[in-house]
Design a protein around this motif. Structure first.
Motif, PDB file in Angstrom:
ATOM      1  N   THR A  57       3.146   2.244   8.669  1.00 12.25           N
ATOM      2  CA  THR A  57       3.638   3.594   8.932  1.00 12.25           C
ATOM      3  C   THR A  57       3.711   4.412   7.650  1.00 12.25           C
ATOM      4  O   THR A  57       3.262   5.566   7.599  1.00 12.25           O
ATOM      5  CB  THR A  57       5.020   3.531   9.596  1.00 12.25           C
ATOM      6  OG1 THR A  57       4.909   2.836  10.844  1.00 12.25           O
ATOM      7  CG2 THR A  57       5.573   4.930   9.843  1.00 12.25           C
ATOM      8  N   ASP A 104       6.275  -1.494   9.074  1.00 13.99           N
ATOM      9  CA  ASP A 104       6.833  -0.359   8.326  1.00 13.99           C
ATOM     10  C   ASP A 104       5.881   0.077   7.205  1.00 13.99           C
ATOM     11  O   ASP A 104       5.784   1.274   6.896  1.00 13.99           O
ATOM     12  CB  ASP A 104       8.188  -0.732   7.727  1.00 13.99           C
ATOM     13  CG  ASP A 104       9.275  -0.859   8.787  1.00 13.99           C
ATOM     14  OD1 ASP A 104       9.096  -0.307   9.894  1.00 13.99           O
ATOM     15  OD2 ASP A 104      10.285  -1.521   8.511  1.00 13.99           O
ATOM     16  N   ASP A 105       5.193  -0.892   6.600  1.00 15.78           N
ATOM     17  CA  ASP A 105       4.219  -0.556   5.558  1.00 15.78           C
ATOM     18  C   ASP A 105       3.064   0.258   6.130  1.00 15.78           C
ATOM     19  O   ASP A 105       2.590   1.210   5.502  1.00 15.78           O
ATOM     20  CB  ASP A 105       3.676  -1.827   4.906  1.00 15.78           C
ATOM     21  CG  ASP A 105       4.732  -2.599   4.134  1.00 15.78           C
ATOM     22  OD1 ASP A 105       5.745  -1.986   3.742  1.00 15.78           O
ATOM     23  OD2 ASP A 105       4.542  -3.811   3.921  1.00 15.78           O
TER      24      ASP A 105
END
Length: 285
Positions: free
Chosen positions: A263, A260-261
């Motif tokens: 992204t 997620d980081d």
């Protein structure tokens, strides 16, 4: 070890920490002693050399900004353009000679977390872990800012370095609480830092940082860059992602939160998640 009561509110925490000295790292003390001697003998020490000597010490950086704020006029403190926003600029305001004369024997962070003194066996490593994270965060923020061609790259680097200074102060002044927080999060990797802090301390450390930065008169630019409530601001996102990635990769690159980081960082830097990850790993090397 005498267990002190936990302050009951954010104002009480702020007042308590304002009344305590900000320690520095022993390596910083040695470097500044050497520079003070060079200045006394040859007079060839400038603000840039001092800034380089303290660049890896978020606590000394904090002290320098707070000292500069005490010299500034009230009008300057109200005006972003009137306050120094880098360590070098703050040192120029203080003056080289007066800065060295103000140092004396500084309280040392290493002494504060000495197990023989604080009674916490893991306190030295706890402090060291936060310091490593702060330094990696600063490196990441600088790299992201350079990629974005942000004119405030140096300030973003400093903001990331300072982002977790309240956690450092907690290890120095209330190591039993810092140790309890660290143990709870180690036991439950899904436990969010903010939730753990609220449950134990009654506050979030990010709120304490903002309150202390205001109390000590740190530049508005640094306060804004570290204020995660302004999450849509690209500079705040730059610092926040630098800190998040440094935290999530502390034990390696297999943390479940890192995809997620990548992204989020890709969106900030206009890169694919894969390219964002490659950039971070390159900065870290």
């Amino acid at each position: 070890m005498l267990l002190l009561p936990i302050p009951a509110s954010l104002p009480a925490w702020t007042e308590a920490f304002c009344d305590l000295p900000v320690p520095v790292l022993a390596g910083t003390q040695r470097a500044l002693d050497a520079l003070a001697q060079a200045e006394a003998e040859r007079g060839d020490v400038d603000a840039h050399r001092i800034a380089e000597a303290v660049a890896q010490d978020p606590l000394m950086t904090l002290r320098i900004f707070a000292s500069a704020a005490r010299l500034a006029t009230p009008a300057a403190r109200e005006d972003r353009r009137g306050m120094p926003e880098t360590v070098t600029a703050a040192l120029l305001l203080l003056g080289i000679g007066p800065f060295f004369r103000s140092l004396g024997e500084l309280p040392l962070a290493e002494a504060a977390v000495d197990p023989a003194r604080c009674g916490i066996a893991g306190a030295p490593e706890g402090l060291a872990t936060v310091l490593r994270r702060a330094r990696r965060s600063a490196n990441f923020a600088l790299g992201f800012a350079v990629h974005r061609m942000d004119g405030d790259a140096a300030a973003l680097q400093t903001a990331a370095l300072l982002h977790d200074f309240a956690e450092l102060l907690l290890w120095c002044h209330r190591p039993e609480l810092a140790d309890t927080l660290a143990r709870r999060q180690a036991a439950d990797p899904t436990l969010r830092s903010a939730s753990a802090q609220q449950a134990l301390l009654g506050i979030e450390l990010t709120a304490l940082e903002q309150a202390l930065m205001r109390a000590w008169g740190l530049p508005e630019l640094l306060r804004r860059m570290t204020d995660e409530r302004q999450a849509r601001d690209p500079q705040v996102r730059c610092v926040s992602l630098a800190v998040r990635i440094a935290r999530h990769s502390t034990a390696g690159w297999d943390n479940a939160a890192l995809p997620d980081d990548w992204t989020a960082l890709g969106e900030l830097l206009q890169l694919s998640p894969e390219a964002a990850e490659a950039l971070v790993r390159d900065i870290d090397r």
